[in-house]
Design a protein around this motif. Structure first.
Motif, PDB file in Angstrom:
ATOM      1  N   GLY A 174       6.453  12.232   2.267  1.00 20.68           N
ATOM      2  CA  GLY A 174       5.175  12.750   2.743  1.00 20.68           C
ATOM      3  C   GLY A 174       4.142  12.890   1.646  1.00 20.68           C
ATOM      4  N   ASN A 175       4.605  13.106   0.412  1.00 17.12           N
ATOM      5  CA  ASN A 175       3.686  13.304  -0.716  1.00 17.12           C
ATOM      6  C   ASN A 175       3.449  12.044  -1.542  1.00 17.12           C
ATOM      7  OD1 ASN A 175       3.529  16.021  -0.049  1.00 17.12           O
ATOM      8  ND2 ASN A 175       5.164  16.613  -1.469  1.00 17.12           N
ATOM      9  N   LEU A 176       4.091  10.964  -1.174  1.00 14.58           N
ATOM     10  CA  LEU A 176       4.068   9.754  -1.994  1.00 14.58           C
ATOM     11  C   LEU A 176       2.658   9.237  -2.236  1.00 14.58           C
ATOM     12  CD1 LEU A 176       5.618   7.553  -3.484  1.00 14.58           C
ATOM     13  CD2 LEU A 176       5.923   6.364  -1.299  1.00 14.58           C
ATOM     14  N   ALA A 177       1.846   9.199  -1.207  1.00 20.78           N
ATOM     15  CA  ALA A 177       0.487   8.652  -1.353  1.00 20.78           C
ATOM     16  C   ALA A 177      -0.342   9.454  -2.350  1.00 20.78           C
ATOM     17  CB  ALA A 177      -0.200   8.623   0.009  1.00 20.78           C
ATOM     18  N   ALA A 178      -0.100  10.760  -2.402  1.00 22.12           N
ATOM     19  CA  ALA A 178      -0.880  11.624  -3.294  1.00 22.12           C
ATOM     20  C   ALA A 178      -0.421  11.542  -4.744  1.00 22.12           C
ATOM     21  CB  ALA A 178      -0.796  13.073  -2.811  1.00 22.12           C
ATOM     22  N   ALA A 179       0.675  10.855  -4.999  1.00 19.96           N
ATOM     23  CA  ALA A 179       1.186  10.746  -6.365  1.00 19.96           C
ATOM     24  C   ALA A 179       0.362   9.802  -7.221  1.00 19.96           C
ATOM     25  CB  ALA A 179       2.644  10.291  -6.349  1.00 19.96           C
ATOM     26  N   ASN A 180      -0.500   9.018  -6.572  1.00 22.94           N
ATOM     27  CA  ASN A 180      -1.415   8.121  -7.283  1.00 22.94           C
ATOM     28  C   ASN A 180      -0.678   7.131  -8.186  1.00 22.94           C
ATOM     29  OD1 ASN A 180      -3.995   7.141  -7.921  1.00 22.94           O
ATOM     30  ND2 ASN A 180      -4.167   8.483  -9.717  1.00 22.94           N
ATOM     31  N   LEU A 181       0.301   6.458  -7.612  1.00 22.07           N
ATOM     32  CA  LEU A 181       1.030   5.421  -8.332  1.00 22.07           C
ATOM     33  C   LEU A 181       0.397   4.066  -8.058  1.00 22.07           C
ATOM     34  CD1 LEU A 181       4.704   6.521  -7.471  1.00 22.07           C
ATOM     35  CD2 LEU A 181       3.376   7.093  -9.519  1.00 22.07           C
ATOM     36  N   PRO A 182       0.709   3.068  -8.887  1.00 21.41           N
ATOM     37  CA  PRO A 182       0.232   1.713  -8.592  1.00 21.41           C
ATOM     38  C   PRO A 182       0.682   1.291  -7.188  1.00 21.41           C
ATOM     39  CG  PRO A 182       1.138   1.813 -10.800  1.00 21.41           C
ATOM     40  CD  PRO A 182       1.459   3.128 -10.160  1.00 21.41           C
ATOM     41  N   ALA A 183      -0.128   0.478  -6.536  1.00 21.81           N
ATOM     42  CA  ALA A 183       0.130   0.120  -5.142  1.00 21.81           C
ATOM     43  C   ALA A 183       1.519  -0.493  -4.942  1.00 21.81           C
ATOM     44  CB  ALA A 183      -0.946  -0.844  -4.650  1.00 21.81           C
ATOM     45  N   THR A 184       1.904  -1.400  -5.846  1.00 24.98           N
ATOM     46  CA  THR A 184       3.215  -2.042  -5.682  1.00 24.98           C
ATOM     47  C   THR A 184       4.357  -1.045  -5.857  1.00 24.98           C
ATOM     48  OG1 THR A 184       3.140  -2.693  -8.026  1.00 24.98           O
ATOM     49  CG2 THR A 184       2.419  -4.326  -6.386  1.00 24.98           C
ATOM     50  N   LEU A 185       4.174  -0.085  -6.747  1.00 24.88           N
ATOM     51  CA  LEU A 185       5.198   0.933  -6.962  1.00 24.88           C
ATOM     52  C   LEU A 185       5.258   1.893  -5.778  1.00 24.88           C
ATOM     53  CD1 LEU A 185       7.357   2.197  -8.727  1.00 24.88           C
ATOM     54  CD2 LEU A 185       5.554   3.431  -9.969  1.00 24.88           C
ATOM     55  N   THR A 186       4.106   2.223  -5.231  1.00 24.21           N
ATOM     56  CA  THR A 186       4.073   3.081  -4.040  1.00 24.21           C
ATOM     57  C   THR A 186       4.826   2.427  -2.893  1.00 24.21           C
ATOM     58  OG1 THR A 186       1.943   4.059  -4.677  1.00 24.21           O
ATOM     59  CG2 THR A 186       2.571   4.221  -2.355  1.00 24.21           C
ATOM     60  N   ALA A 187       4.602   1.138  -2.718  1.00 27.95           N
ATOM     61  CA  ALA A 187       5.256   0.418  -1.619  1.00 27.95           C
ATOM     62  C   ALA A 187       6.773   0.349  -1.819  1.00 27.95           C
ATOM     63  CB  ALA A 187       4.677  -0.987  -1.507  1.00 27.95           C
ATOM     64  N   SER A 188       7.194   0.106  -3.039  1.00 29.26           N
ATOM     65  CA  SER A 188       8.637   0.007  -3.291  1.00 29.26           C
ATOM     66  C   SER A 188       9.317   1.367  -3.156  1.00 29.26           C
ATOM     67  CB  SER A 188       8.905  -0.589  -4.675  1.00 29.26           C
ATOM     68  OG  SER A 188       8.343   0.200  -5.698  1.00 29.26           O
ATOM     69  N   CYS A 189       8.653   2.418  -3.601  1.00 33.12           N
ATOM     70  CA  CYS A 189       9.212   3.766  -3.434  1.00 33.12           C
ATOM     71  C   CYS A 189       9.359   4.107  -1.954  1.00 33.12           C
ATOM     72  CB  CYS A 189       8.325   4.800  -4.124  1.00 33.12           C
ATOM     73  SG  CYS A 189       8.410   4.786  -5.935  1.00 33.12           S
ATOM     74  N   ALA A 190       8.359   3.733  -1.166  1.00 37.35           N
ATOM     75  CA  ALA A 190       8.409   3.992   0.273  1.00 37.35           C
ATOM     76  C   ALA A 190       9.588   3.259   0.907  1.00 37.35           C
ATOM     77  CB  ALA A 190       7.103   3.564   0.927  1.00 37.35           C
ATOM     78  N   ALA A 191       9.808   2.034   0.491  1.00 38.91           N
ATOM     79  CA  ALA A 191      10.902   1.247   1.056  1.00 38.91           C
ATOM     80  C   ALA A 191      12.259   1.866   0.736  1.00 38.91           C
ATOM     81  CB  ALA A 191      10.836  -0.177   0.524  1.00 38.91           C
ATOM     82  N   VAL A 192      12.414   2.354  -0.487  1.00 34.92           N
ATOM     83  CA  VAL A 192      13.689   2.959  -0.882  1.00 34.92           C
ATOM     84  C   VAL A 192      13.930   4.258  -0.111  1.00 34.92           C
ATOM     85  CG1 VAL A 192      14.996   3.989  -2.776  1.00 34.92           C
ATOM     86  CG2 VAL A 192      13.652   1.921  -3.179  1.00 34.92           C
ATOM     87  N   ILE A 193      12.902   5.092  -0.046  1.00 36.19           N
ATOM     88  CA  ILE A 193      13.059   6.375   0.660  1.00 36.19           C
ATOM     89  C   ILE A 193      13.319   6.147   2.148  1.00 36.19           C
ATOM     90  CG2 ILE A 193      11.904   8.513   1.325  1.00 36.19           C
ATOM     91  CD1 ILE A 193      10.384   8.381  -1.337  1.00 36.19           C
ATOM     92  N   ASP A 194      12.552   5.258   2.753  1.00 37.96           N
ATOM     93  CA  ASP A 194      12.741   4.984   4.185  1.00 37.96           C
ATOM     94  C   ASP A 194      14.138   4.451   4.466  1.00 37.96           C
ATOM     95  OD1 ASP A 194      10.174   5.815   4.619  1.00 37.96           O
ATOM     96  OD2 ASP A 194       9.309   3.798   4.776  1.00 37.96           O
ATOM     97  N   GLY A 195      14.624   3.575   3.595  1.00 35.09           N
ATOM     98  CA  GLY A 195      15.971   3.044   3.767  1.00 35.09           C
ATOM     99  C   GLY A 195      17.024   4.132   3.646  1.00 35.09           C
ATOM    100  N   GLY A 196      16.810   5.041   2.704  1.00 33.62           N
ATOM    101  CA  GLY A 196      17.747   6.144   2.520  1.00 33.62           C
ATOM    102  C   GLY A 196      17.777   7.072   3.716  1.00 33.62           C
ATOM    103  N   LEU A 197      16.603   7.393   4.237  1.00 30.16           N
ATOM    104  CA  LEU A 197      16.540   8.281   5.402  1.00 30.16           C
ATOM    105  C   LEU A 197      17.159   7.622   6.629  1.00 30.16           C
ATOM    106  CD1 LEU A 197      12.978   9.822   4.941  1.00 30.16           C
ATOM    107  CD2 LEU A 197      15.176  11.028   4.809  1.00 30.16           C
TER     108      LEU A 197
END
Length: 378
Positions: A174-197
């Motif tokens: 939920g807080n990932l977007a506010a972390a202000n990471l590079p776009a590609t890193l944001t997308a990869s983090c989202a994929a890992v978290i979503d897969g884990g959940l």
């Protein structure tokens, strides 16, 4: 007027006993008899203790030299590997300064890349001890699996700790977007978290998981993990190279040529350690093989800088001792200077082997990419 000390010390060819009016020098026979009597009065235990005392004295002298030598070690860069990319300390004759030079991108990218390991750590002890037909089944040690899967596979005691870990994943997502990471890193983090959940929710709903379902999950998020690894590596390379460039300018070229770098790590990361690889290209290339030192340990020491310097002092004084104590045997001298035990060659000889079997020394890719070239001129 000559003193008693001067007179006795100045007399040559005359025994001190004769000068003082004592009996004549005892004969060889008398001396031998006295020695035999003294030996008879000493027990075997006492005799051996006196021999042990020789080595104890050596160790005391060795420790004294090492303690004093520590004060003269410079310049040295000590690296304590940690979750932030490493705590770096520069030691010079003028003192010490420390820094964590790697940006937060390193730790953030690795934090999310560790999601599969975080889930595994909860469920591992409840895995069945039978290896299913997996693509890598032949790489799993059956005995290791039995030791890891020590809990009852029918138990559901893993559900609550796994649910608690999922809550952390949900908050991070939920807080990932506010972390202000590079776009590609944001997308990869989202994929890992979503897969884990997805894996967690499915496992909890079914009250069941197995190695196959876990591998399906971990394999599905692997491409995203590789992206996170790329971002973490870029951040670490830049941070380490920048601090080394700054310290090189401060120390000066002449002193930097003799720089020692000591990297403290755990055994599991002591070969091709990430910081060791980067540091190599920021040092005097002619001395990397002897001045870049990996010190693997069990747990991070309470005082990493002292631990590094204490070990380095031992290495440095052994380098000199080796050549002076064993001037006629360079093979034994090299053993004292390196990681080889002095008795290893003799033990191998007595066991019928003339060769030492060792792990290959780590090699590095010296053709660096643009992102990996040290900015410090060599």
């Amino acid at each position: 007027m000559a003193t008693r000390r001067g007179f006795i010390g100045g007399a040559t060819g005359i025994s001190t006993a004769a000068l003082l009016g004592s009996a004549a020098t005892p004969s060889a026979a008398d001396t031998g008899a006295a020695a035999s009597e003294a030996a008879a009065a000493v027990t075997q235990t006492q005799a051996r203790e006196s021999l042990f005392a020789v080595n104890a004295g050596m160790r005391a002298n060795y420790a004294t030299l090492k303690a004093e030598l520590i004060k003269h070690l410079a310049p040295v860069v000590v690296v304590q590997n940690d979750a932030k990319g490493g705590r770096f300390t520069l030691v010079t004759k003028d003192g010490q300064e420390s820094a964590n030079p790697v940006s937060q991108t390193f730790e953030l990218a690795k934090s999310i890349a560790h999601v599969p390991l975080g889930i595994f750590s909860v469920i591992a002890s409840y895995l069945a001890d039978k290896i299913p037909n997996l693509p890598n089944a032949n790489r799993i040690d059956a005995h290791d699996l039995v030791m890891v899967a020590f809990n009852d596979e029918t138990s559901t005691a893993w559900i609550e700790p796994l649910r608690a870990y999922a809550a952390k994943l949900t908050t991070a997502r939920g807080n990932l977007a506010a972390a202000n990471l590079p776009a590609t890193l944001t997308a990869s983090c989202a994929a890992v978290i979503d897969g884990g959940l997805k894996f967690v929710n499915a496992s909890i709903a079914a009250k069941h998981f197995d190695m196959k379902s876990f591998e399906d999950f971990s394999g599905s998020v692997y491409p995203a993990i590789r992206t996170n690894m790329e971002h973490a590596s870029q951040a670490q390379i830049k941070g380490v190279q920048d601090i080394m460039k700054t310290w090189r300018a401060k120390v000066g070229e002449a002193a930097w040529a003799d720089l020692y770098c000591v990297v403290l790590s755990q055994w599991t990361t002591s070969v091709l350690n990430q910081n060791t690889i980067i540091l190599k290209d920021c040092m005097n290339a002619a001395k990397v093989s002897t001045h870049l030192i990996d010190l693997p340990g069990l747990e991070p020491p309470a005082d990493p800088v002292f631990t590094a310097l204490d070990n380095l002092a031992r290495i440095v004084q052994d380098n000199i001792a080796a050549e002076l104590v064993f001037p006629k045997d360079t093979t034994v001298a090299d053993a004292l200077k390196g990681q080889q035990d002095l008795l290893s060659d003799e033990i191998l000889k007595q066991l019928g082997s003339n060769t030492v079997t060792t792990l290959s020394a780590p090699t590095y890719n010296t053709v660096a990419t643009a992102a990996g070239v040290c900015p410090v001129p060599h």
